[in-house]
Design a protein around this motif. Structure first.
Motif, short mmCIF file in Angstrom:
data_model
loop_
_atom_site.label_atom_id
_atom_site.label_comp_id
_atom_site.label_asym_id
_atom_site.label_seq_id
_atom_site.Cartn_x
_atom_site.Cartn_y
_atom_site.Cartn_z
N ARG A 17 -3.64 10.52 -3.11
CA ARG A 17 -2.62 9.71 -2.45
C ARG A 17 -1.92 10.48 -1.33
O ARG A 17 -1.49 9.88 -0.34
CB ARG A 17 -1.61 9.17 -3.47
N LEU A 18 -1.82 11.80 -1.45
CA LEU A 18 -1.24 12.58 -0.36
C LEU A 18 -2.09 12.50 0.90
O LEU A 18 -1.59 12.27 2.00
CB LEU A 18 -1.07 14.04 -0.80
N TYR A 19 -3.41 12.69 0.74
CA TYR A 19 -4.29 12.58 1.89
C TYR A 19 -4.24 11.17 2.47
O TYR A 19 -4.28 10.98 3.69
CB TYR A 19 -5.72 12.94 1.49
N ALA A 20 -4.18 10.17 1.59
CA ALA A 20 -4.14 8.78 2.05
C ALA A 20 -2.84 8.48 2.79
O ALA A 20 -2.84 7.75 3.79
CB ALA A 20 -4.31 7.84 0.87
N LEU A 21 -1.71 9.02 2.32
CA LEU A 21 -0.44 8.82 3.03
C LEU A 21 -0.49 9.43 4.42
O LEU A 21 0.02 8.84 5.39
CB LEU A 21 0.71 9.43 2.22
N THR A 31 0.83 -1.20 0.00
CA THR A 31 0.00 0.00 0.00
C THR A 31 0.87 1.25 0.00
O THR A 31 0.62 2.20 -0.75
CB THR A 31 -0.93 0.01 1.22
N LEU A 32 1.90 1.26 0.84
CA LEU A 32 2.80 2.41 0.89
C LEU A 32 3.49 2.62 -0.45
O LEU A 32 3.61 3.76 -0.92
CB LEU A 32 3.84 2.21 1.99
N ALA A 33 3.91 1.54 -1.10
CA ALA A 33 4.58 1.67 -2.40
C ALA A 33 3.64 2.26 -3.44
O ALA A 33 4.02 3.15 -4.22
CB ALA A 33 5.09 0.31 -2.85
N ASN A 34 2.39 1.79 -3.48
CA ASN A 34 1.44 2.31 -4.46
C ASN A 34 1.11 3.77 -4.22
O ASN A 34 1.00 4.56 -5.16
CB ASN A 34 0.16 1.47 -4.45
N LEU A 35 0.96 4.13 -2.94
CA LEU A 35 0.62 5.51 -2.62
C LEU A 35 1.82 6.44 -2.74
O LEU A 35 1.67 7.67 -2.71
CB LEU A 35 0.03 5.60 -1.21
N SER A 36 3.01 5.89 -2.88
CA SER A 36 4.21 6.71 -3.05
C SER A 36 4.51 7.00 -4.51
O SER A 36 5.47 7.72 -4.81
CB SER A 36 5.43 6.01 -2.41
N ALA A 37 3.72 6.44 -5.42
CA ALA A 37 3.98 6.59 -6.86
C ALA A 37 2.84 7.36 -7.52
O ALA A 37 1.67 7.13 -7.22
CB ALA A 37 4.12 5.22 -7.51
N ASP A 38 3.21 8.25 -8.43
CA ASP A 38 2.20 9.00 -9.18
C ASP A 38 1.75 8.22 -10.41
O ASP A 38 2.39 7.26 -10.84
CB ASP A 38 2.75 10.37 -9.59
N LEU A 39 0.68 8.69 -10.99
CA LEU A 39 0.10 8.09 -12.19
C LEU A 39 0.89 8.55 -13.43
O LEU A 39 0.88 9.73 -13.77
CB LEU A 39 -1.37 8.50 -12.32
N GLU A 50 -6.50 13.62 -14.51
CA GLU A 50 -6.42 12.36 -13.77
C GLU A 50 -5.19 12.29 -12.88
O GLU A 50 -5.24 11.82 -11.75
CB GLU A 50 -6.41 11.18 -14.76
N GLN A 51 -4.07 12.77 -13.40
CA GLN A 51 -2.83 12.74 -12.62
C GLN A 51 -2.94 13.58 -11.36
O GLN A 51 -2.53 13.16 -10.28
CB GLN A 51 -1.66 13.22 -13.49
N GLU A 52 -3.50 14.77 -11.50
CA GLU A 52 -3.62 15.66 -10.34
C GLU A 52 -4.60 15.10 -9.31
O GLU A 52 -4.37 15.19 -8.10
CB GLU A 52 -4.04 17.06 -10.77
N GLN A 53 -5.70 14.52 -9.79
CA GLN A 53 -6.66 13.95 -8.85
C GLN A 53 -6.04 12.81 -8.04
O GLN A 53 -6.22 12.75 -6.81
CB GLN A 53 -7.89 13.43 -9.61
#
Length: 273
Positions: free
Chosen positions: A175-179, A146-154, A167-170
């Motif tokens: 992911r920032l809020y989720a981290l 989960t941390l790895a996925n949320l650490s990477a952008d689209l 889509e990239q900005e959304q």
């Protein structure tokens, strides 16, 4: 346009086997990875994909419903006549059939990504929404994956275009809020090392984001590492001053003992002679 990131939270399900033919006749899983970079794989084998098919698969993966052929063609080739755009789409679909793997469900009017394909972005979005829902338990997804996925952008290195930028900005903001939420959940679970790692991922992504510094400071304090908390506070203060001419908010300053902050400020001031 409708966004896969704005849609209702998808459920995380285990992928099912699909008829991605193998040499021994067994079915393989088809996976589409959009975080960090584009990868289409059948089983453990990466499939070469030309740029037009990459764009088509990515666009369909970001949709929450089947899309008409005309709509897809108009979005992906906006700078040419409709007849040319439709011809480009037909050419891309022909190339897809030549791949020999069922990645797009095609009807006479509509297109959709095959429901059998596992998309890393979809799972990352689902986990992000769970982390942000304080009423839902998340122990099972407080993992390094989960941390790895949320650490990477689209697809951060893709050429800029209107539909992708949105889509990239959304996803970037989600992911920032989720981290930050992940950092707080890990801190509450007393998994302080992992909490600090998640907080650092948030700060690294957006160094000017004070809320990311705040959850990281709280993780250090919960672990009893006041020196690390103070260093993180000072890093936040320096960045805000240099980049924005701002001071940390009272809510962030209030996390630190006043004496510790005053002592730190005194050491930073030049000694008079």
């Amino acid at each position: 346009m409708a966004s896969g990131i704005q849609r209702a939270e998808p459920e995380i399900t285990k992928p099912t086997s699909v008829p991605g033919a193998s040499m021994n006749g067994q079915a393989h899983l088809i996976t589409l990875r959009l975080l960090k970079g584009f990868t289409l794989a059948v089983g453990h084998t990466r499939i070469p994909v030309c740029s037009s098919i990459q764009r088509l698969l990515t666009f369909l993966a970001l949709q929450d419903m089947p899309r008409s052929r005309a709509y897809v063609a108009g979005i992906l080739w906006p700078d040419v006549a409709a007849s040319r755009a439709n011809a480009n789409l037909r050419s891309s679909l022909w190339r897809v059939t030549r791949m020999g793997h069922p990645v797009i469900d095609v009807s006479t009017r509509e297109l959709t990504l095959s429901r059998h394909i596992t998309v890393d972005l979809h799972e990352a979005i689902a986990r992000a929404h769970r982390l942000l829902d304080s009423a839902r338990p998340c122990d099972d997804i407080l993992t390094m994956q989960t941390l790895a996925n949320l650490s990477a952008d689209l697809l951060p290195e893709w050429p800029e275009n209107d539909w992708m930028l949105i889509e990239q900005e959304q996803y970037h903001q989600l992911r920032l809020y989720a981290l930050e939420a992940m950092t707080e959940r890990l801190t509450s679970a007393r998994r302080y090392g992992e909490a600090v790692a998640a907080g650092l991922a948030a700060v690294r992504t957006e160094p000017l984001r004070e809320s990311a510094h705040r959850v990281l400071v709280k993780a250090h304090l919960a672990a009893g590492n006041r020196g690390a908390a103070l260093r993180q506070f000072e890093q936040c203060r320096r960045i805000l001053r240099e980049e924005l001419g701002l001071e940390p908010s009272p809510s962030l300053r209030s996390l630190l003992p006043p004496r510790a902050e005053h002592s730190r400020q005194s050491r930073l001031q030049p000694t008079s002679t």
